[in-house]
Design a protein around this motif. Structure first.
Motif, short mmCIF file in Angstrom:
data_model
loop_
_atom_site.label_atom_id
_atom_site.label_comp_id
_atom_site.label_asym_id
_atom_site.label_seq_id
_atom_site.Cartn_x
_atom_site.Cartn_y
_atom_site.Cartn_z
N MET A 117 -1.17 0.62 6.64
CA MET A 117 -0.58 0.64 5.29
C MET A 117 -1.30 -0.36 4.39
O MET A 117 -1.61 -1.47 4.83
CB MET A 117 0.91 0.28 5.36
N THR A 118 -1.55 0.04 3.16
CA THR A 118 -2.19 -0.86 2.21
C THR A 118 -1.31 -2.07 1.96
O THR A 118 -0.10 -1.94 1.76
CB THR A 118 -2.46 -0.14 0.88
N ARG A 119 -1.92 -3.24 1.96
CA ARG A 119 -1.16 -4.46 1.65
C ARG A 119 -1.50 -4.89 0.23
O ARG A 119 -2.67 -4.95 -0.15
CB ARG A 119 -1.50 -5.57 2.64
N PHE A 120 -0.48 -5.17 -0.53
CA PHE A 120 -0.66 -5.55 -1.92
C PHE A 120 -0.45 -7.05 -2.06
O PHE A 120 0.36 -7.64 -1.33
CB PHE A 120 0.33 -4.79 -2.81
N PRO A 121 -1.18 -7.69 -2.97
CA PRO A 121 -1.01 -9.14 -3.15
C PRO A 121 0.41 -9.48 -3.58
O PRO A 121 1.00 -8.77 -4.39
CB PRO A 121 -2.02 -9.48 -4.25
N LYS A 122 0.93 -10.55 -3.00
CA LYS A 122 2.29 -10.96 -3.34
C LYS A 122 2.29 -11.79 -4.61
O LYS A 122 1.35 -12.52 -4.90
CB LYS A 122 2.91 -11.77 -2.20
N LEU A 123 3.37 -11.66 -5.35
CA LEU A 123 3.57 -12.53 -6.51
C LEU A 123 4.11 -13.88 -6.06
O LEU A 123 4.90 -13.96 -5.12
CB LEU A 123 4.58 -11.90 -7.47
N GLU A 124 3.70 -14.91 -6.75
CA GLU A 124 4.34 -16.20 -6.54
C GLU A 124 5.74 -16.14 -7.12
O GLU A 124 6.00 -15.41 -8.09
CB GLU A 124 3.54 -17.30 -7.25
N PRO A 125 6.71 -16.86 -6.54
CA PRO A 125 8.05 -16.89 -7.13
C PRO A 125 7.99 -17.27 -8.60
O PRO A 125 7.23 -18.14 -9.01
CB PRO A 125 8.77 -17.96 -6.30
N LEU A 126 8.80 -16.57 -9.40
CA LEU A 126 8.74 -16.76 -10.85
C LEU A 126 9.16 -18.17 -11.27
O LEU A 126 8.58 -18.75 -12.18
CB LEU A 126 9.63 -15.73 -11.55
N ASP B 256 -1.80 1.31 -10.03
CA ASP B 256 -1.28 2.66 -9.85
C ASP B 256 -0.89 2.93 -8.40
O ASP B 256 0.13 3.57 -8.13
CB ASP B 256 -2.32 3.69 -10.30
N GLU B 257 -1.70 2.46 -7.46
CA GLU B 257 -1.40 2.68 -6.05
C GLU B 257 -0.09 2.00 -5.67
O GLU B 257 0.71 2.56 -4.92
CB GLU B 257 -2.55 2.15 -5.19
N LEU B 258 0.14 0.82 -6.21
CA LEU B 258 1.38 0.11 -5.90
C LEU B 258 2.57 0.82 -6.53
O LEU B 258 3.63 0.95 -5.90
CB LEU B 258 1.30 -1.34 -6.39
N ALA B 259 2.44 1.29 -7.77
CA ALA B 259 3.54 2.03 -8.41
C ALA B 259 3.92 3.26 -7.58
O ALA B 259 5.11 3.54 -7.36
CB ALA B 259 3.15 2.44 -9.83
N SER B 260 2.92 3.99 -7.10
CA SER B 260 3.19 5.16 -6.26
C SER B 260 3.84 4.76 -4.94
O SER B 260 4.74 5.44 -4.44
CB SER B 260 1.88 5.91 -5.98
N HIS B 261 3.39 3.63 -4.40
CA HIS B 261 3.97 3.13 -3.15
C HIS B 261 5.44 2.78 -3.34
O HIS B 261 6.29 3.11 -2.49
CB HIS B 261 3.19 1.90 -2.68
N ILE B 262 5.76 2.12 -4.43
CA ILE B 262 7.15 1.73 -4.70
C ILE B 262 8.05 2.96 -4.76
O ILE B 262 9.09 3.05 -4.09
CB ILE B 262 7.24 0.92 -6.00
N VAL B 263 7.65 3.94 -5.57
CA VAL B 263 8.47 5.15 -5.71
C VAL B 263 8.56 5.89 -4.38
O VAL B 263 9.64 6.34 -3.97
CB VAL B 263 7.89 6.07 -6.81
N GLY B 264 7.41 6.00 -3.69
CA GLY B 264 7.41 6.73 -2.43
C GLY B 264 8.28 6.09 -1.36
O GLY B 264 8.96 6.78 -0.59
N ARG B 265 8.29 4.77 -1.31
CA ARG B 265 9.11 4.09 -0.30
C ARG B 265 10.59 4.28 -0.60
O ARG B 265 11.38 4.53 0.33
CB ARG B 265 8.75 2.60 -0.27
N PHE B 266 10.98 4.18 -1.85
CA PHE B 266 12.38 4.42 -2.19
C PHE B 266 12.74 5.88 -1.93
O PHE B 266 13.82 6.19 -1.41
CB PHE B 266 12.66 4.05 -3.64
N ARG B 267 11.84 6.80 -2.28
CA ARG B 267 12.09 8.23 -2.03
C ARG B 267 12.31 8.48 -0.54
O ARG B 267 13.23 9.20 -0.15
CB ARG B 267 10.89 9.03 -2.53
N ASP B 268 11.48 7.89 0.29
CA ASP B 268 11.59 8.13 1.73
C ASP B 268 12.85 7.51 2.32
O ASP B 268 13.37 8.00 3.33
CB ASP B 268 10.36 7.56 2.45
#
Length: 275
Positions: free
Chosen positions: A1-10, A168-180
């Motif tokens: 699975m593609t790993r996306f960079p994490k955000l630092e806490p806001l 774009d890849e991350l946006a698709s991943h977010i929607v796809g994970r919730f969909r699944d």
């Protein structure tokens, strides 16, 4: 699975403009700071229609939630909920279907603090701090799991949340994970600003937000997604009529006058998980 960079806490820094607080200012709220108001005024110089767009976004949210409640949905997860304002999801859902359960999700501690102060007294409502860039963090949160049964139909609401996900890849991943993760009979609803009609405005806002270091996502886009891009986010879902359309037209009553989409360059749609 593609790993996306994490955000630092806001964290909390009132000197750095924040997208949620800019939105709050645009809709007439009071939970914003001088840096947010200054950034909002610059944004209005680029796109003076932004307050009207924000209002139309809330109307779109209301129509979608009422529609889904009318289809028997009693569980809603509002991802990237932003600061509470009038006409929150739980108010709409519970008015249409008493007993509906709602979980609000945001990664901004200021948003979460305000939301909990205003909403946590509600028996069927919870607010959690989690980052939609990591959907499993959202889905596995103990408070969400205590209130939401993922084995029964759930509506995942992404109202203008993906606008701040540049990848774009991350946006698709977010929607796809919730969909699944949701059961058949559940829904994913998306609202998203697009560049088709006002590319100069969306490019100008992207440049403005980058130059003023507005807190949005991990990176910044040079241009917003298109309507076709948003349609692609519904892959694996059956679009509810009328599909992905400019938001004043979604759920509008027959014969009802709708606003010129050139003034409301946001699209929205609802997808149903069939299997």
């Amino acid at each position: 699975m593609t790993r996306f960079p994490k955000l630092e806490p806001l964290g909390f820094d009132p000197t750095i403009p924040n997208q949620a607080r800019i939105y709050d200012y645009l809709v007439g709220g009071k939970d914003n700071f001088a840096a947010d108001r200054e950034a909002a005024r610059w944004a209005l110089s680029v796109a003076p229609e932004l307050p009207m767009m924000c209002r139309e976004g809330r109307r779109f949210l209301e129509r979608v939630v009422r529609h889904l409640a009318g289809r028997g949905v009693r569980q809603f997860v509002d991802v990237g909920c932003g600061l509470p304002t009038q006409g929150n999801v739980h108010e709409i859902a519970q008015a249409a279907a008493p007993g509906s359960r709602v979980v609000y999700v945001d990664n901004d501690p200021v948003v979460v603090t305000h939301a909990r102060a205003l909403l946590e007294d509600e028996e069927h409502t919870a607010v959690i701090e989690a980052d939609m860039r990591e959907p499993d963090q959202v889905l596995g949160h103990p408070r969400l799991k205590s209130l939401i049964d993922l084995g029964s139909p759930v509506a995942i609401l992404l109202f203008f949340a993906l606008d701040v996900i540049p990848e774009d890849e991350l946006a698709s991943h977010i929607v796809g994970r919730f969909r699944d993760a949701i059961a058949p009979g559940g829904y994913v609803a998306i609202g998203h600003t697009v560049s088709d009609l006002r590319p100069e405005a969306t490019a100008g806002l992207a440049d403005l937000y980058q130059s003023r270091s507005v807190v949005t996502g991990h990176a910044h886009r040079e241009q917003q997604r298109t309507k076709a891009d948003v349609e692609g986010l519904f892959d694996g879902l059956s679009l509810v009529p009328p599909g992905v359309v400019y938001i004043p037209a979604w759920g509008a009553d027959a014969g009802q006058d709708t606003l010129d989409p050139r003034a409301i360059w946001s699209v929205g749609g609802v997808g149903r998980k069939d299997a």
